[in-house]
Design a protein around this motif. Structure first.
Motif, PDB file in Angstrom:
ATOM      1  N   PRO A  76       1.164   8.893   0.435  1.00 61.92           N
ATOM      2  CA  PRO A  76       2.382   8.080   0.519  1.00 61.92           C
ATOM      3  C   PRO A  76       2.480   7.104  -0.646  1.00 61.92           C
ATOM      4  N   LEU A  77       3.685   6.699  -0.947  1.00 59.26           N
ATOM      5  CA  LEU A  77       3.878   5.630  -1.914  1.00 59.26           C
ATOM      6  C   LEU A  77       3.132   4.409  -1.381  1.00 59.26           C
ATOM      7  N   THR A  78       2.380   3.725  -2.252  1.00 58.48           N
ATOM      8  CA  THR A  78       1.470   2.683  -1.783  1.00 58.48           C
ATOM      9  C   THR A  78       1.715   1.348  -2.465  1.00 58.48           C
ATOM     10  N   ILE A  79       1.824   0.298  -1.648  1.00 60.99           N
ATOM     11  CA  ILE A  79       1.810  -1.076  -2.156  1.00 60.99           C
ATOM     12  C   ILE A  79       0.529  -1.700  -1.635  1.00 60.99           C
ATOM     13  N   PHE A  80      -0.398  -2.016  -2.531  1.00 59.92           N
ATOM     14  CA  PHE A  80      -1.662  -2.616  -2.123  1.00 59.92           C
ATOM     15  C   PHE A  80      -1.461  -4.092  -1.780  1.00 59.92           C
ATOM     16  N   THR A  81      -2.155  -4.551  -0.754  1.00 59.69           N
ATOM     17  CA  THR A  81      -2.172  -5.974  -0.415  1.00 59.69           C
ATOM     18  C   THR A  81      -3.622  -6.433  -0.377  1.00 59.69           C
ATOM     19  N   THR A  82      -3.907  -7.595  -0.926  1.00 61.29           N
ATOM     20  CA  THR A  82      -5.295  -8.043  -0.973  1.00 61.29           C
ATOM     21  C   THR A  82      -5.392  -9.540  -1.205  1.00 61.29           C
ATOM     22  N   ALA A  83      -6.490 -10.116  -0.776  1.00 64.16           N
ATOM     23  CA  ALA A  83      -6.763 -11.531  -1.037  1.00 64.16           C
ATOM     24  C   ALA A  83      -7.763 -11.677  -2.170  1.00 64.16           C
ATOM     25  N   PHE A  84      -8.228 -10.538  -2.715  1.00 62.80           N
ATOM     26  CA  PHE A  84      -9.276 -10.561  -3.731  1.00 62.80           C
ATOM     27  C   PHE A  84      -8.707 -10.181  -5.088  1.00 62.80           C
ATOM     28  N   ASN A  85      -8.758 -11.118  -6.045  1.00 70.10           N
ATOM     29  CA  ASN A  85      -8.225 -10.851  -7.380  1.00 70.10           C
ATOM     30  C   ASN A  85      -8.817  -9.605  -8.016  1.00 70.10           C
ATOM     31  N   GLU A  86     -10.148  -9.449  -7.941  1.00 70.75           N
ATOM     32  CA  GLU A  86     -10.801  -8.347  -8.633  1.00 70.75           C
ATOM     33  C   GLU A  86     -10.291  -6.998  -8.153  1.00 70.75           C
ATOM     34  N   PHE A  87     -10.077  -6.861  -6.860  1.00 63.76           N
ATOM     35  CA  PHE A  87      -9.564  -5.604  -6.327  1.00 63.76           C
ATOM     36  C   PHE A  87      -8.094  -5.428  -6.690  1.00 63.76           C
ATOM     37  N   ALA A  88      -7.332  -6.504  -6.595  1.00 66.02           N
ATOM     38  CA  ALA A  88      -5.909  -6.419  -6.894  1.00 66.02           C
ATOM     39  C   ALA A  88      -5.671  -6.006  -8.338  1.00 66.02           C
ATOM     40  N   LEU A  89      -6.425  -6.594  -9.248  1.00 62.34           N
ATOM     41  CA  LEU A  89      -6.246  -6.280 -10.655  1.00 62.34           C
ATOM     42  C   LEU A  89      -6.636  -4.840 -10.951  1.00 62.34           C
ATOM     43  N   LYS A  90      -7.715  -4.365 -10.341  1.00 67.26           N
ATOM     44  CA  LYS A  90      -8.118  -2.972 -10.537  1.00 67.26           C
ATOM     45  C   LYS A  90      -7.014  -2.044 -10.031  1.00 67.26           C
ATOM     46  N   ALA A  91      -6.477  -2.346  -8.863  1.00 68.10           N
ATOM     47  CA  ALA A  91      -5.432  -1.504  -8.279  1.00 68.10           C
ATOM     48  C   ALA A  91      -4.200  -1.461  -9.168  1.00 68.10           C
ATOM     49  N   PHE A  92      -3.792  -2.616  -9.653  1.00 69.27           N
ATOM     50  CA  PHE A  92      -2.573  -2.649 -10.455  1.00 69.27           C
ATOM     51  C   PHE A  92      -2.782  -2.025 -11.829  1.00 69.27           C
ATOM     52  N   TYR A 110       9.774  -8.749  -1.407  1.00 73.42           N
ATOM     53  CA  TYR A 110      11.005  -7.964  -1.417  1.00 73.42           C
ATOM     54  C   TYR A 110      11.208  -7.247  -2.753  1.00 73.42           C
ATOM     55  N   LYS A 111      10.718  -7.825  -3.817  1.00 77.62           N
ATOM     56  CA  LYS A 111      10.780  -7.160  -5.116  1.00 77.62           C
ATOM     57  C   LYS A 111       9.983  -5.857  -5.079  1.00 77.62           C
ATOM     58  N   SER A 112       8.800  -5.894  -4.465  1.00 79.10           N
ATOM     59  CA  SER A 112       7.969  -4.697  -4.348  1.00 79.10           C
ATOM     60  C   SER A 112       8.622  -3.646  -3.465  1.00 79.10           C
ATOM     61  N   VAL A 113       9.178  -4.099  -2.342  1.00 79.93           N
ATOM     62  CA  VAL A 113       9.819  -3.162  -1.409  1.00 79.93           C
ATOM     63  C   VAL A 113      11.023  -2.496  -2.050  1.00 79.93           C
ATOM     64  N   ASN A 114      11.846  -3.263  -2.729  1.00 75.91           N
ATOM     65  CA  ASN A 114      13.037  -2.693  -3.371  1.00 75.91           C
ATOM     66  C   ASN A 114      12.656  -1.708  -4.471  1.00 75.91           C
ATOM     67  N   ARG A 115      11.565  -2.001  -5.167  1.00 76.54           N
ATOM     68  CA  ARG A 115      11.092  -1.076  -6.192  1.00 76.54           C
ATOM     69  C   ARG A 115      10.625   0.228  -5.546  1.00 76.54           C
ATOM     70  N   ALA A 116       9.958   0.113  -4.403  1.00 76.70           N
ATOM     71  CA  ALA A 116       9.489   1.300  -3.680  1.00 76.70           C
ATOM     72  C   ALA A 116      10.670   2.137  -3.195  1.00 76.70           C
ATOM     73  N   ILE A 117      11.685   1.466  -2.663  1.00 78.71           N
ATOM     74  CA  ILE A 117      12.879   2.171  -2.170  1.00 78.71           C
ATOM     75  C   ILE A 117      13.563   2.925  -3.307  1.00 78.71           C
ATOM     76  N   LYS A 118      13.648   2.278  -4.461  1.00 81.09           N
ATOM     77  CA  LYS A 118      14.265   2.922  -5.628  1.00 81.09           C
ATOM     78  C   LYS A 118      13.469   4.146  -6.056  1.00 81.09           C
ATOM     79  N   THR A 119      12.129   4.029  -6.060  1.00 77.73           N
ATOM     80  CA  THR A 119      11.276   5.154  -6.446  1.00 77.73           C
ATOM     81  C   THR A 119      11.463   6.325  -5.495  1.00 77.73           C
TER      82      THR A 119
END
Length: 255
Positions: A76-92, A110-119
């Motif tokens: 599935p199209l994935t938006i990662f959520t995290t409290a850890f910078n190191e993981f977030a940066l690797k994911a992005f 909402y910016k992330s969700v709208n981008r996902a909807i567009k994709t």
């Protein structure tokens, strides 16, 4: 038809926050929530959501482990959520579609969700699935990644090649990347996330969500009284280092 969504997070409050934010969106249908990776794998395979919000660091396994155990052609199209910078940066940086660093603001969500909807509306899921597969391969075998020594730039009916070592910095500009090389600026329709991976980690580093620099062209580091950090490049261009990338950047520079 509404986009089917699943939320995967080991914190009940985090799940409720996303549910509340999505509640008023008529084009979103939440079909399930999960608190463990094991449960998530089963539900994703059964319910086949189009979009998932995926916490990277769950109590049993990581978000990457979940994606690795799904059918490669049907992630599935994935938006990662995290409290850890190191993981977030690797994911992005390594091909993730998007990430939300907790605690995130409503506007960012909402910016992330709208981008996902567009994709999804443009039927680009296959491209996303291919990028995620590259991400998973990279995480398992980072040393096998082949890095670019040049960047192809298409202009009309010609393709020119810019040597990577001549690139001073790259700045995101909408859907494009502005490549500032020694001789002039070039525009390329390619994301910074993909470029930073393909250029490798010897000289290039991301200092901001919209900026990659070649440390060989760093002239000075400038600190402010408010803890902010700027980089002065060899052409006197001043670039801001964001807080999320500051620690990684300073380590890279040996400071």
């Amino acid at each position: 038809m509404p986009i089917t969504v699943m939320i995967i997070d080991d914190e009940e409050l985090a799940i409720k926050r996303i549910e509340n934010l999505l509640m008023d969106m008529s084009n979103i249908n939440i079909i399930g929530t999960c608190k463990t990776g094991t449960e998530a794998i089963k539900k994703i395979k059964t319910l086949k959501p189009e979009l998932i919000f995926l916490d990277i660091q769950l109590k049993d396994i990581t978000g990457f482990d979940i994606l690795e155990q799904l059918p490669k052609e049907n992630i599935p199209l994935t938006i990662f959520t995290t409290a850890f910078n190191e993981f977030a940066l690797k994911a992005f940086d390594f091909f993730a579609f998007d990430y939300l660093l907790k605690p995130f603001k409503d506007e960012r969500f909402y910016k992330s969700v709208n981008r996902a909807i567009k994709t999804l509306s443009q039927n680009e899921e296959e491209s996303f699935s291919a990028e995620i597969n590259k991400l998973l391969k990279y995480i398992k075998n980072p040393n096998q990644q082949e890095y670019r020594t040049s960047i192809p730039i298409k202009l009309g009916n010609k393709i020119s090649f810019i040597k990577s070592h001549n690139v001073k910095y790259i700045i995101a500009s909408g859907y494009y990347s502005e490549i500032h090389a020694l001789e002039k600026k070039h525009v390329l329709r390619e994301s910074l996330s993909k470029l930073i991976l393909e250029l490798g980690n010897n000289s290039f580093i991301r200092i901001h969500r919209s900026t990659i620099i070649n440390i060989q062209f760093v002239q000075e580091l400038i600190s402010s009284n408010y803890g902010e950090l700027d980089v002065k490049m060899s052409d006197n261009k001043i670039l801001r280092v964001s807080k999320s990338y500051k620690k990684q950047f300073l380590k890279k520079m040996g400071v």
